[in-house]
Design a protein around this motif. Structure first.
Motif, PDB file in Angstrom:
ATOM      1  N   THR A 305      -4.284   9.084   9.676  1.00  0.00           N
ATOM      2  CA  THR A 305      -4.213  10.123  10.709  1.00  0.00           C
ATOM      3  C   THR A 305      -5.610  10.443  11.247  1.00  0.00           C
ATOM      4  N   ARG A 308      -6.973   7.476  13.341  1.00  0.00           N
ATOM      5  CA  ARG A 308      -6.339   7.407  14.666  1.00  0.00           C
ATOM      6  C   ARG A 308      -6.876   8.499  15.584  1.00  0.00           C
ATOM      7  N   ILE A 313      -6.866   4.412  17.640  1.00  0.00           N
ATOM      8  CA  ILE A 313      -6.007   3.334  17.179  1.00  0.00           C
ATOM      9  C   ILE A 313      -5.772   3.511  15.678  1.00  0.00           C
ATOM     10  N   SER A 314      -4.746   2.850  15.172  1.00  0.00           N
ATOM     11  CA  SER A 314      -4.482   2.943  13.730  1.00  0.00           C
ATOM     12  C   SER A 314      -5.424   2.023  12.985  1.00  0.00           C
TER      13      SER A 314
END
Length: 319
Positions: A305, A308, A313-314
């Protein structure tokens, strides 16, 4: 002023003598203790030149063939250290941060005894490097360092900044920067080169500083100790009271003065350090779970979290 390079063999004893001079520990992992104690094993062949300038800058030009791998641990202090790799490669580690320099790359850093710089040299030939160190305490008596330079150095908040050496400068340095000139001309050329490399190597200040009269110089120095601790060891768990003790301030004063100096609260700064380090680990192939734990997150979901939110972006998509 200088010590000209002559091609020669450098044995363990020579490295230990260098270590005593510059406060560096050398380790030779592939050599037995008995051989190390004898001090006679050849570690490298080539030449090393040293040039100590009256301004406080010091150059070391090195052109070596590495016969046995070794690790150096720099234990001293320097407000500015620039390492240029012209040929070969060097692996660096300072605190939790790691970098590998290859031909044409350079790194700018500040050395602090609490976070020694570790450099690993593998067997290779040739390894050609230039090291530029600056310490105003090393300047000749009565020779003041340029105020602009000292102000710039005080604003560096990126502990290990990598950059690329311009081709024209790399070519000149590989050829051999110093012609056979009298000492005065050599000094002038090297002073100019030192300022040129410093100008190229100082990173853009990503953290906007808002230093006000409310933050005294002694307070800034203690705040910098806090910032370095967060930067070099972001994986550790910190309490506000622990950081306040390092800064010799109350927690509320630390919060206010840290933000005034660096533009972020201490724990916002810590989060950014952790996530910047996480990107390095992800690029090295560590999984999201492994990376989360390596940078101090207990739960990978919390890490994902935060990542991101910071980068858009993850973590999986950044690999």
């Amino acid at each position: 002023m200088h010590n000209h390079a002559e091609r020669r063999s450098y044995r363990i004893g020579d490295f230990r003598a260098l270590g005593e001079k510059f406060d560096i520990d050398y380790h030779f992992p592939s050599i037995s203790q008995a051989a190390a104690d004898a001090d006679q094993t050849i570690i490298a062949e080539g030449g090393i030149s040293e040039y100590a300038l009256s301004s406080g800058f010091r150059f070391t030009f090195s052109r070596l063939s590495i016969r046995q791998p070794y690790k150096s641990v720099s234990l001293g202090h320097a407000p500015l250290l620039i390492l240029l790799v012209l040929e070969g490669h060097v692996h660096l580690k300072i605190g939790a941060l790691e970098k590998t320099l290859t031909s044409g790359s350079a790194v700018t850093m500040q050395l602090h005894p609490e976070y020694p710089l570790q450099a690993t040299q593998m067997t290779q030939q040739p390894l050609i490097t230039v090291t530029l160190a600056f310490d105003p305490k090393g300047a000749d008596v009565g020779r003041a360092s340029p105020p602009t330079l000292l102000r710039l150095l005080s604003q560096i908040h990126e502990p290990v900044h990598t950059w690329s050496l311009p081709d024209f400068l790399k070519t000149q340095l590989v050829k051999g920067y110093l012609p056979e000139l009298p000492e005065l001309q050599q000094s002038l050329l090297l002073e100019g080169l030192a300022l040129q490399l410093t100008g190229l190597g100082i990173p853009e200040n990503k953290t906007q500083t808002h230093v006000t009269d409310a933050v005294s110089q002694p307070q800034r120095e203690r705040l910098e100790l806090v910032r370095q601790k967060l930067e070099f060891a972001p994986q550790q768990n910190y309490s506000f009271s622990e950081l306040a003790r390092i800064a010799a301030m109350s927690p509320s004063s630390l919060r206010t003065k840290f933000r005034a100096t660096y533009g972020l609260s201490p724990f916002d700064y810590l989060r950014r350090c952790r996530l910047d380090l996480a990107r390095q680990y992800l690029n090295q192939g560590f999984s999201v779970q492994q990376t989360a734990h390596k940078v101090g997150y207990r739960h990978a979901t919390n890490f994902a979290t935060a990542f991101r939110h910071e980068f858009g972006i993850s973590p999986k998509n950044s690999q």
